[in-house]
Design an enzyme around this catalytic site. Structure first.
Site, PDB file in Angstrom:
ATOM      1  N   HIS A  48      -5.035   8.946  -8.496  1.00  0.00           N
ATOM      2  CA  HIS A  48      -5.889   7.803  -8.143  1.00  0.00           C
ATOM      3  C   HIS A  48      -6.101   7.669  -6.633  1.00  0.00           C
ATOM      4  O   HIS A  48      -6.965   6.899  -6.214  1.00  0.00           O
ATOM      5  CB  HIS A  48      -5.248   6.494  -8.625  1.00  0.00           C
ATOM      6  N   GLU A  87       2.016   8.946 -12.479  1.00  0.00           N
ATOM      7  CA  GLU A  87       0.586   8.808 -12.754  1.00  0.00           C
ATOM      8  C   GLU A  87      -0.123   7.956 -11.700  1.00  0.00           C
ATOM      9  O   GLU A  87      -0.931   7.084 -12.032  1.00  0.00           O
ATOM     10  CB  GLU A  87       0.371   8.201 -14.154  1.00  0.00           C
ATOM     11  N   ASP A  95       0.848  -1.188   0.000  1.00  0.00           N
ATOM     12  CA  ASP A  95       0.000   0.000   0.000  1.00  0.00           C
ATOM     13  C   ASP A  95       0.885   1.239   0.000  1.00  0.00           C
ATOM     14  O   ASP A  95       1.788   1.362   0.836  1.00  0.00           O
ATOM     15  CB  ASP A  95      -0.878  -0.032   1.258  1.00  0.00           C
ATOM     16  N   ALA A  96       0.617   2.175  -0.902  1.00  0.00           N
ATOM     17  CA  ALA A  96       1.406   3.406  -0.988  1.00  0.00           C
ATOM     18  C   ALA A  96       1.297   4.255   0.272  1.00  0.00           C
ATOM     19  O   ALA A  96       2.146   5.118   0.507  1.00  0.00           O
ATOM     20  CB  ALA A  96       0.959   4.229  -2.199  1.00  0.00           C
TER      21      ALA A  96
END
Length: 243
Positions: free
Chosen positions: A98, A94, A76-77
């Site tokens: 999101h 990119e 998970d970022a």
């Protein structure tokens, strides 16, 4: 389709690089070719499996220096499984458009980047993205789609508030903007439409051949309709650290 300018984001042997939200791995592959140690990080297991297979193929074909390392990590970022100051370079191409909690992801980027290290963030440019949203509701409401449109000023302000020093920026992929406008106009899933197919073939030809005319045309159009804006950052140094 590489978005990052590697003259502004130097990588090579001895550098450990995180490709955050690597997707299909295009930047991770280029980093690996340049001899750096790269970690391709994403939450999509299918993407990571394909990236891992490509790393293996590159090793087998000698496309990367033997001393370079490449691996994939799922996670998970917003809570990355890496120690503080783990990477010399971080790419986030990119993905911020999101993520609902984009500032939390930026804070994680900052945490894992070493002092003096360089990061690069790319997001869709404001004008081309506004056109896409205006042409298609589906484009930005589909699950996993874009949830915000950044101005460069907003993006840089959030990154600066995180602690980053803001560096140069540029725009990229102007020739791709009309392609997405066409897709939004005829239906984002309508890849068989003759105009979409023809433009797609043009883009593939351009990527393979890179003729001077289209390269010069895109360079001229990038500041106006470049599909992506690319911002380069540095985590402040401590002591005599060098980049």
């Amino acid at each position: 389709m590489i978005t990052v300018d590697f003259t502004l984001f130097p990588v090579g042997p001895g550098k450990r690089v995180l490709d955050l939200g690597c997707g299909g791995g295009r930047h991770a592959f280029e980093v690996y070719r340049r001899g750096a140690d790269v970690v391709a990080f994403d939450q999509n297991e299918n993407d990571l499996a394909e990236v891992s297979a490509m790393f293996a193929a590159m090793r087998a074909e000698g496309e990367a220096p033997a001393e370079a390392a490449a691996e994939t990590v799922k996670g998970d970022a917003l809570a990355m499984p890496f120690d503080d100051n783990s990477f010399d370079r971080v790419i986030a191409a990119e993905i911020m458009e999101h993520i609902p909690h984009d500032t939390a992801a930026m804070a994680e980027m900052y945490r894992v980047l070493r002092p003096g290290g360089i990061a690069v963030v790319t997001v869709p440019s404001w004008l081309p993205e506004r056109v896409c949203w205006a042409l298609s509701e589906e484009y930005h409401t589909v699950e996993g789609g874009h949830i915000r449109i950044y101005t460069r000023a907003e993006l840089e302000a959030k990154l600066k508030a995180t602690g980053f020093e803001i560096g140069p920026h540029h725009h990229a992929h102007a020739l791709h903007s009309p392609y997405w406008w066409l897709k939004c106009a005829v239906g984002t899933d309508n890849d068989s439409h003759p105009l979409v197919r023809a433009y797609h073939d043009l883009l593939v030809w351009d990527m393979l051949k890179a003729p001077r005319l289209t390269r010069l045309t895109e360079r001229a159009l990038n500041p106006l309709i470049g599909k992506s804006v690319v911002v380069y950052l540095r985590k402040p140094r401590h002591g005599g650290d060098t980049g």
